[in-house]
Scaffold this motif. Structure first.
Motif, mmCIF file in Angstrom:
data_model
loop_
_atom_site.group_PDB
_atom_site.id
_atom_site.type_symbol
_atom_site.label_atom_id
_atom_site.label_comp_id
_atom_site.label_asym_id
_atom_site.label_seq_id
_atom_site.Cartn_x
_atom_site.Cartn_y
_atom_site.Cartn_z
ATOM 1 N N GLY A 324 -3.436 3.371 5.818
ATOM 2 C CA GLY A 324 -3.371 2.000 5.575
ATOM 3 C C GLY A 324 -4.313 1.672 4.472
ATOM 4 O O GLY A 324 -4.353 0.414 4.029
ATOM 5 N N GLU A 325 -5.228 2.498 3.993
ATOM 6 C CA GLU A 325 -5.977 2.064 3.102
ATOM 7 C C GLU A 325 -6.477 3.516 2.019
ATOM 8 O O GLU A 325 -6.580 4.579 2.756
ATOM 9 C CB GLU A 325 -7.395 1.317 3.709
ATOM 10 N N VAL A 326 -6.784 3.354 1.084
ATOM 11 C CA VAL A 326 -7.517 4.383 0.191
ATOM 12 C C VAL A 326 -8.679 3.790 -0.553
ATOM 13 O O VAL A 326 -8.406 2.482 -1.227
ATOM 14 C CB VAL A 326 -6.501 5.116 -0.644
ATOM 15 N N ILE A 386 -4.494 0.502 15.037
ATOM 16 C CA ILE A 386 -5.844 1.058 14.454
ATOM 17 C C ILE A 386 -6.113 0.746 13.174
ATOM 18 O O ILE A 386 -5.215 0.632 12.237
ATOM 19 C CB ILE A 386 -6.048 2.327 15.018
ATOM 20 N N HIS A 387 -7.253 1.012 12.726
ATOM 21 C CA HIS A 387 -7.685 1.234 11.296
ATOM 22 C C HIS A 387 -9.166 1.967 11.162
ATOM 23 O O HIS A 387 -9.994 1.453 11.723
ATOM 24 C CB HIS A 387 -8.056 -0.093 10.658
ATOM 25 N N ILE A 388 -8.930 3.009 10.936
ATOM 26 C CA ILE A 388 -10.041 4.007 11.114
ATOM 27 C C ILE A 388 -10.249 4.771 9.850
ATOM 28 O O ILE A 388 -9.593 5.585 9.264
ATOM 29 C CB ILE A 388 -9.979 5.129 12.080
ATOM 30 N N ASP A 389 -11.552 4.501 9.120
ATOM 31 C CA ASP A 389 -11.658 5.060 7.684
ATOM 32 C C ASP A 389 -12.442 6.267 7.990
ATOM 33 O O ASP A 389 -13.135 6.744 8.874
ATOM 34 C CB ASP A 389 -12.819 4.228 7.113
ATOM 35 N N TRP A 390 -12.093 7.238 7.134
ATOM 36 C CA TRP A 390 -12.766 8.723 7.223
ATOM 37 C C TRP A 390 -12.930 9.289 5.722
ATOM 38 O O TRP A 390 -12.204 8.926 4.893
ATOM 39 C CB TRP A 390 -12.503 9.490 8.070
HETATM 40 ZN ZN ZN Z 1 -11.145 0.474 5.969
#
Ligand code: ZN
Ligand code: ZN
Length: 419
Positions: A324-326, A386-390
């Protein structure tokens, strides 16, 4: 808890704490006269919440309402609550929050609880409670993720968190050091934090303007254990620093922030990628993640620690195994240079390039405010609870922008912007 509270408070520089409160109100939120404010905070952060309320009312706030969580109280549930408790969540609270946001209430979240609080608890109960909470939170989260209103996250140096970041220090010194690290990263160690933020926002906007001009169709990440092509959503837009919510208010949602970010295409991610920093997720540390994507979906996932939790997370729903994000962050960012692992996404995501599993941000589309959820999905935007950044960036990772005719344009070399 009272002891703990006054203890942290006496260790923390009151001038910088007050600047953090003022920066949250004037930069993070840009709170408008007459606007209401909803605050969520750890109980220990009460001294900061009080400073914020003062600055909010001075800025003309209508009503400031705090909600507190407490580490001991959370643990009491795991110790004493009946099994059925772990499928429950405060739906009424989140429905109320959603209503407040619909009425243009601004939102401030303070983080600072022990990141490992639940690490010794039954993972099945933790995952059930997380899931129930994610579902209940959805109506409120949609308005945050959709950027309906101005919102902001800042941090408080809780004792348990500080001891995790500085394990070799006494509790008092750990709190002092974490407070200083938070203040420096939040730019409130300067005389004029508001001017410092204006300058920082201008620099981030230069990067987003360049990326938006180039309109890459994909990004290609290459480094040790990583060969990943992240397709970008149709009509994606890069954001970073201050941006404008649907209610017309320009705010800085994250303090600190060093990233520029956009929406990947949920079905056009291919290859494999390895994490470059541990991920602290709801009390569990997930380390050395390596995953493989096919047609946007994670089809293979490994981790040297916390693999069970990672796999459960990926099964949360259909969108949980898609991106959902880069986000792009130079290896020389101040938070990266601090050399600290904060065990908290608000900080750690600003130390390295990252990707996020799950929900995308509607604002990361051209004219995103006017797109329906169906249109966002059609353009490749992912949907999830969910939204989980890694973190996947390091000084060994190169990134190219890939154009529509497959031409490659260098963006990062050895973890730094090419220009
Ligand atoms: Zn994020
Ligand atoms: Zn991010």
């Amino acid at each position: 808890m009272m002891n703990n509270m006054s203890n942290e408070n006496s260790l923390i520089d009151p001038v910088k704490l007050d600047r953090l409160a003022e920066t949250a109100v004037k930069v993070g939120l840009q709170l408008q006269p007459g606007q209401d404010l909803l605050i969520t905070a750890p109980s220990a952060a009460l001294p900061l919440v009080r400073r914020i309320a003062e600055h909010a009312y001075k800025a003309g706030a209508g009503l400031v309402v705090p909600f507190f969580t407490d580490e001991q109280l959370t643990l009491a549930r795991y110790q004493f609550a009946p099994d059925g408790s772990f499928d429950k969540a405060a739906n009424w609270l989140y429905e109320g929050m959603a209503k407040a946001f619909s009425a243009n209430t601004a939102r401030l979240a303070i983080v600072g609880d022990d990141p490992m609080l639940l690490s010794a608890q039954d993972p099945a109960k933790v995952s059930r409670a997380n899931k129930a909470n994610s579902i209940a939170y959805q109506p409120a989260l949609e308005k945050i993720a959709g950027f309906d209103i101005n919102w902001n996250i800042i941090a408080w140096p809780g004792t348990a968190w500080a001891k995790l970041v500085f394990p070799n220090e006494t509790a008092d010194n750990a709190v002092r050091k974490l407070a200083d690290a938070i203040f420096a990263a939040s730019r409130v160690d300067r005389e004029d934090p508001i001017a410092a933020w204006a300058d920082h926002n201008a620099k981030l906007h230069e990067k987003t303007a360049w990326l938006n001009q180039n309109r890459f169709s994909a990004l290609h990440f290459k480094g040790p254990g990583t060969d990943l092509t992240v397709g970008l959503a149709d009509g994606h837009e890069w954001h970073g620093g201050a941006s404008t919510a649907k209610n017309g208010i320009t705010c800085n949602p994250n303090i600190p922030t060093e990233e520029v970010f956009t929406t990947p295409h949920a079905h056009r991610v291919e290859g494999h990628v390895s994490s470059t920093k541990p991920l602290s997720y709801n009390g569990t540390l997930i380390d050395n993640i390596s995953v493989r994507f096919e047609a946007g979906r994670i089809v293979e996932a490994k981790a040297s620690r916390g693999e069970d939790v990672l796999k459960k997370v990926l099964e949360t729903d259909e969108g949980a195994a898609r991106l959902g994000e880069v986000a792009l962050v130079p290896h020389s960012s101040p938070i990266s240079k601090s050399g600290l692992l904060f065990f908290n996404t608000l900080f750690d995501e600003n130390a390295a390039c990252h990707i996020a599993l799950g929900q995308c941000y509607a604002k990361c589309f051209l004219d995103g405010a006017s797109l329906t959820p169906e249109q966002i999905a059609a353009q490749g935007g992912n949907k999830s609870l969910i939204h989980i950044d890694w973190m996947i960036g390091s000084n060994e990772v190169d990134i190219d922008g890939v154009g529509v005719n497959n031409e490659h344009v260098p963006i990062f070399r050895k973890g730094e912007w090419i220009s």
